[in-house]
Design a protein around this motif. Structure first.
Motif, PDB file in Angstrom:
ATOM      1  N   ARG A  67       0.687  -1.421  -0.210  1.00 53.38           N
ATOM      2  CA  ARG A  67       0.073   0.158  -0.043  1.00 53.38           C
ATOM      3  C   ARG A  67       0.834   1.270   0.050  1.00 53.38           C
ATOM      4  O   ARG A  67       1.709   1.460   0.948  1.00 53.38           O
ATOM      5  CB  ARG A  67      -0.974   0.025   1.290  1.00 53.38           C
ATOM      6  CG  ARG A  67      -1.789   1.267   1.396  1.00 53.38           C
ATOM      7  CD  ARG A  67      -2.620   1.145   2.579  1.00 53.38           C
ATOM      8  NE  ARG A  67      -3.599   0.018   2.803  1.00 53.38           N
ATOM      9  CZ  ARG A  67      -4.736  -0.132   2.347  1.00 53.38           C
ATOM     10  NH1 ARG A  67      -5.476   0.992   1.901  1.00 53.38           N
ATOM     11  NH2 ARG A  67      -5.472  -1.123   2.752  1.00 53.38           N
ATOM     12  N   SER A 111      -1.091   7.749  -1.651  1.00 51.84           N
ATOM     13  CA  SER A 111      -2.293   7.520  -2.187  1.00 51.84           C
ATOM     14  C   SER A 111      -3.015   6.561  -1.523  1.00 51.84           C
ATOM     15  O   SER A 111      -4.324   6.682  -2.049  1.00 51.84           O
ATOM     16  CB  SER A 111      -1.852   6.802  -3.666  1.00 51.84           C
ATOM     17  OG  SER A 111      -1.522   5.606  -3.491  1.00 51.84           O
ATOM     18  N   ASN A 112      -2.685   5.647  -0.795  1.00 47.61           N
ATOM     19  CA  ASN A 112      -3.486   4.760   0.053  1.00 47.61           C
ATOM     20  C   ASN A 112      -3.954   3.579  -0.945  1.00 47.61           C
ATOM     21  O   ASN A 112      -4.821   2.896  -0.796  1.00 47.61           O
ATOM     22  CB  ASN A 112      -4.616   5.452   0.787  1.00 47.61           C
ATOM     23  CG  ASN A 112      -5.141   4.343   1.802  1.00 47.61           C
ATOM     24  OD1 ASN A 112      -4.316   3.835   2.623  1.00 47.61           O
ATOM     25  ND2 ASN A 112      -6.161   4.374   2.101  1.00 47.61           N
ATOM     26  N   LYS A 113      -3.216   3.736  -2.292  1.00 44.88           N
ATOM     27  CA  LYS A 113      -3.633   2.510  -3.260  1.00 44.88           C
ATOM     28  C   LYS A 113      -2.676   1.552  -3.209  1.00 44.88           C
ATOM     29  O   LYS A 113      -1.380   1.922  -2.741  1.00 44.88           O
ATOM     30  CB  LYS A 113      -4.119   3.098  -4.517  1.00 44.88           C
ATOM     31  CG  LYS A 113      -5.152   3.995  -4.443  1.00 44.88           C
ATOM     32  CD  LYS A 113      -5.594   4.544  -5.768  1.00 44.88           C
ATOM     33  CE  LYS A 113      -6.912   5.080  -6.006  1.00 44.88           C
ATOM     34  NZ  LYS A 113      -7.171   5.933  -5.027  1.00 44.88           N
ATOM     35  N   CYS A 114      -2.695   0.407  -3.823  1.00 56.45           N
ATOM     36  CA  CYS A 114      -1.784  -0.923  -3.774  1.00 56.45           C
ATOM     37  C   CYS A 114      -1.195  -1.111  -5.152  1.00 56.45           C
ATOM     38  O   CYS A 114      -1.494  -0.823  -6.245  1.00 56.45           O
ATOM     39  CB  CYS A 114      -2.515  -1.925  -3.397  1.00 56.45           C
ATOM     40  SG  CYS A 114      -2.605  -2.009  -1.582  1.00 56.45           S
ATOM     41  N   ASP A 157      -0.011  -2.703  -8.531  1.00 59.31           N
ATOM     42  CA  ASP A 157      -0.808  -3.665  -9.215  1.00 59.31           C
ATOM     43  C   ASP A 157      -0.188  -3.518 -10.625  1.00 59.31           C
ATOM     44  O   ASP A 157       0.805  -2.775 -10.920  1.00 59.31           O
ATOM     45  CB  ASP A 157      -2.212  -3.230  -9.154  1.00 59.31           C
ATOM     46  CG  ASP A 157      -3.071  -4.313  -9.488  1.00 59.31           C
ATOM     47  OD1 ASP A 157      -2.546  -5.143 -10.049  1.00 59.31           O
ATOM     48  OD2 ASP A 157      -4.358  -4.082  -9.429  1.00 59.31           O
ATOM     49  N   GLN A 172      -1.166   1.469  -9.787  1.00 58.20           N
ATOM     50  CA  GLN A 172      -1.727   1.634  -8.510  1.00 58.20           C
ATOM     51  C   GLN A 172      -3.260   1.223  -8.562  1.00 58.20           C
ATOM     52  O   GLN A 172      -3.550   1.713  -9.555  1.00 58.20           O
ATOM     53  CB  GLN A 172      -1.370   2.563  -7.625  1.00 58.20           C
ATOM     54  CG  GLN A 172      -2.038   3.894  -8.096  1.00 58.20           C
ATOM     55  CD  GLN A 172      -1.722   4.989  -7.108  1.00 58.20           C
ATOM     56  OE1 GLN A 172      -1.096   5.007  -5.949  1.00 58.20           O
ATOM     57  NE2 GLN A 172      -2.204   6.242  -7.334  1.00 58.20           N
ATOM     58  N   SER A 173      -3.872   0.478  -7.767  1.00 57.37           N
ATOM     59  CA  SER A 173      -5.354   0.364  -7.789  1.00 57.37           C
ATOM     60  C   SER A 173      -5.948   0.211  -6.349  1.00 57.37           C
ATOM     61  O   SER A 173      -4.895   0.062  -5.417  1.00 57.37           O
ATOM     62  CB  SER A 173      -5.625  -0.930  -8.564  1.00 57.37           C
ATOM     63  OG  SER A 173      -5.171  -2.200  -7.981  1.00 57.37           O
ATOM     64  N   PRO A 174      -7.130   0.172  -6.255  1.00 59.36           N
ATOM     65  CA  PRO A 174      -7.601   0.221  -4.703  1.00 59.36           C
ATOM     66  C   PRO A 174      -6.962  -0.911  -3.972  1.00 59.36           C
ATOM     67  O   PRO A 174      -7.148  -1.956  -4.707  1.00 59.36           O
ATOM     68  CB  PRO A 174      -9.005   0.208  -4.895  1.00 59.36           C
ATOM     69  CG  PRO A 174      -9.296   1.103  -6.069  1.00 59.36           C
ATOM     70  CD  PRO A 174      -8.057   0.619  -7.085  1.00 59.36           C
ATOM     71  N   CYS A 175      -6.817  -1.043  -2.774  1.00 59.80           N
ATOM     72  CA  CYS A 175      -6.392  -2.283  -2.181  1.00 59.80           C
ATOM     73  C   CYS A 175      -7.537  -2.924  -1.502  1.00 59.80           C
ATOM     74  O   CYS A 175      -8.684  -2.606  -1.383  1.00 59.80           O
ATOM     75  CB  CYS A 175      -5.671  -1.571  -0.779  1.00 59.80           C
ATOM     76  SG  CYS A 175      -3.960  -0.725  -1.202  1.00 59.80           S
ATOM     77  N   HIS A 180      -3.607  -8.210  -6.824  1.00 62.23           N
ATOM     78  CA  HIS A 180      -2.328  -7.168  -6.580  1.00 62.23           C
ATOM     79  C   HIS A 180      -1.705  -7.951  -5.270  1.00 62.23           C
ATOM     80  O   HIS A 180      -1.218  -6.999  -4.224  1.00 62.23           O
ATOM     81  CB  HIS A 180      -2.753  -5.633  -6.091  1.00 62.23           C
ATOM     82  CG  HIS A 180      -4.004  -5.599  -5.437  1.00 62.23           C
ATOM     83  ND1 HIS A 180      -5.192  -5.049  -5.891  1.00 62.23           N
ATOM     84  CD2 HIS A 180      -4.330  -5.481  -3.974  1.00 62.23           C
ATOM     85  CE1 HIS A 180      -6.002  -4.981  -4.724  1.00 62.23           C
ATOM     86  NE2 HIS A 180      -5.422  -5.093  -3.815  1.00 62.23           N
ATOM     87  N   ASN A 189      -6.724   5.981  -9.743  1.00 61.52           N
ATOM     88  CA  ASN A 189      -6.404   4.705 -10.215  1.00 61.52           C
ATOM     89  C   ASN A 189      -5.660   4.530 -11.536  1.00 61.52           C
ATOM     90  O   ASN A 189      -5.911   5.172 -12.334  1.00 61.52           O
ATOM     91  CB  ASN A 189      -7.787   4.044 -10.094  1.00 61.52           C
ATOM     92  CG  ASN A 189      -8.679   4.069  -8.870  1.00 61.52           C
ATOM     93  OD1 ASN A 189      -7.860   3.737  -7.877  1.00 61.52           O
ATOM     94  ND2 ASN A 189      -9.809   3.841  -9.000  1.00 61.52           N
TER      95      ASN A 189
END
Length: 200
Positions: A40, A44-47, A49, A63-66, A76, A172
């Motif tokens: 994470r 951005s708090n995204k993961c 990917d 990056q994409s939502p975790c 991811h 995203n």
């Protein structure tokens, strides 16, 4: 129930060892799984990917939502396999893409410049596919220091540069690249769900 399965599997293995002619059994269930993480991004708090969750050589890292928890973790997930030790620097890892274990995170075309793209490719053991997991070094009593104390940088062995989300993007599918390591929040990652188990 799992304990019972483990006892049965151990007994079966012992029987096979004592009586060589005994029919072969499948590996125990725990050998068919690998421990995986999601990374994470602190900014951005995204993961971490791959674009559109693809599995082709050269597909860019994004990056994409975790996942909200380990039971909802999607594509991811990364298996960090230790591949060596650098004296005075630390361990080196290959980051295998969880749902396509033959693909590794790499700096494309052995790039050494800032903003060089990062993608996935068949694992080949090259130094551009090896990463050092470096603690953030944050300490102290401030809220920011306590929050970032557990974060890490992912430094490429070949280029010496760090994995980052391009220009601190919050979007995203924002591109992930490499840049000089400076511990910006877009270069800091939290490893989560180390107990995720996903079938090979």
């Amino acid at each position: 129930m799992k304990l019972r399965m483990m006892v049965i599997a151990a007994a079966a293995a012992l029987v096979g060892a004592v009586f060589p002619g005994t029919a072969a059994h499948a590996d125990p269930w725990w050998l068919d799984y690998v421990v995986q993480d999601q990374f994470r991004n602190a900014n951005s708090n995204k993961c971490l990917d791959v674009l559109w969750h693809s599995d082709d050589n050269g597909d860019p890292a994004t990056q994409s939502p975790c996942a909200a928890n380990e039971w909802e973790a999607g594509t991811h997930l990364w298996d960090a396999e230790w591949v060596g030790f650098d004296q005075g620097v630390g361990y080196r890892y290959a980051l295998h893409l969880g749902y396509q274990g033959h693909l590794c995170l790499e700096v494309a075309d052995y790039g050494t410049e800032n903003f060089a793209p990062v993608d996935v490719h068949d694992c080949n053991g090259g130094p551009h596919q090896q990463w050092r997991v470096i603690p953030s070094g944050y300490s102290g009593t401030s809220r920011a220091a306590q929050w970032l104390a557990d974060a890490v940088e992912l430094q490429n062995v070949w280029s010496g540069k760090c994995l980052e989300v391009y220009e601190y993007s919050l979007s995203n599918v924002a591109i992930v690249d490499q840049y000089d390591c400076y511990k910006g929040t877009n270069q800091l990652w939290f490893r989560e769900y180390g107990n995720i188990r996903k079938q090979r």
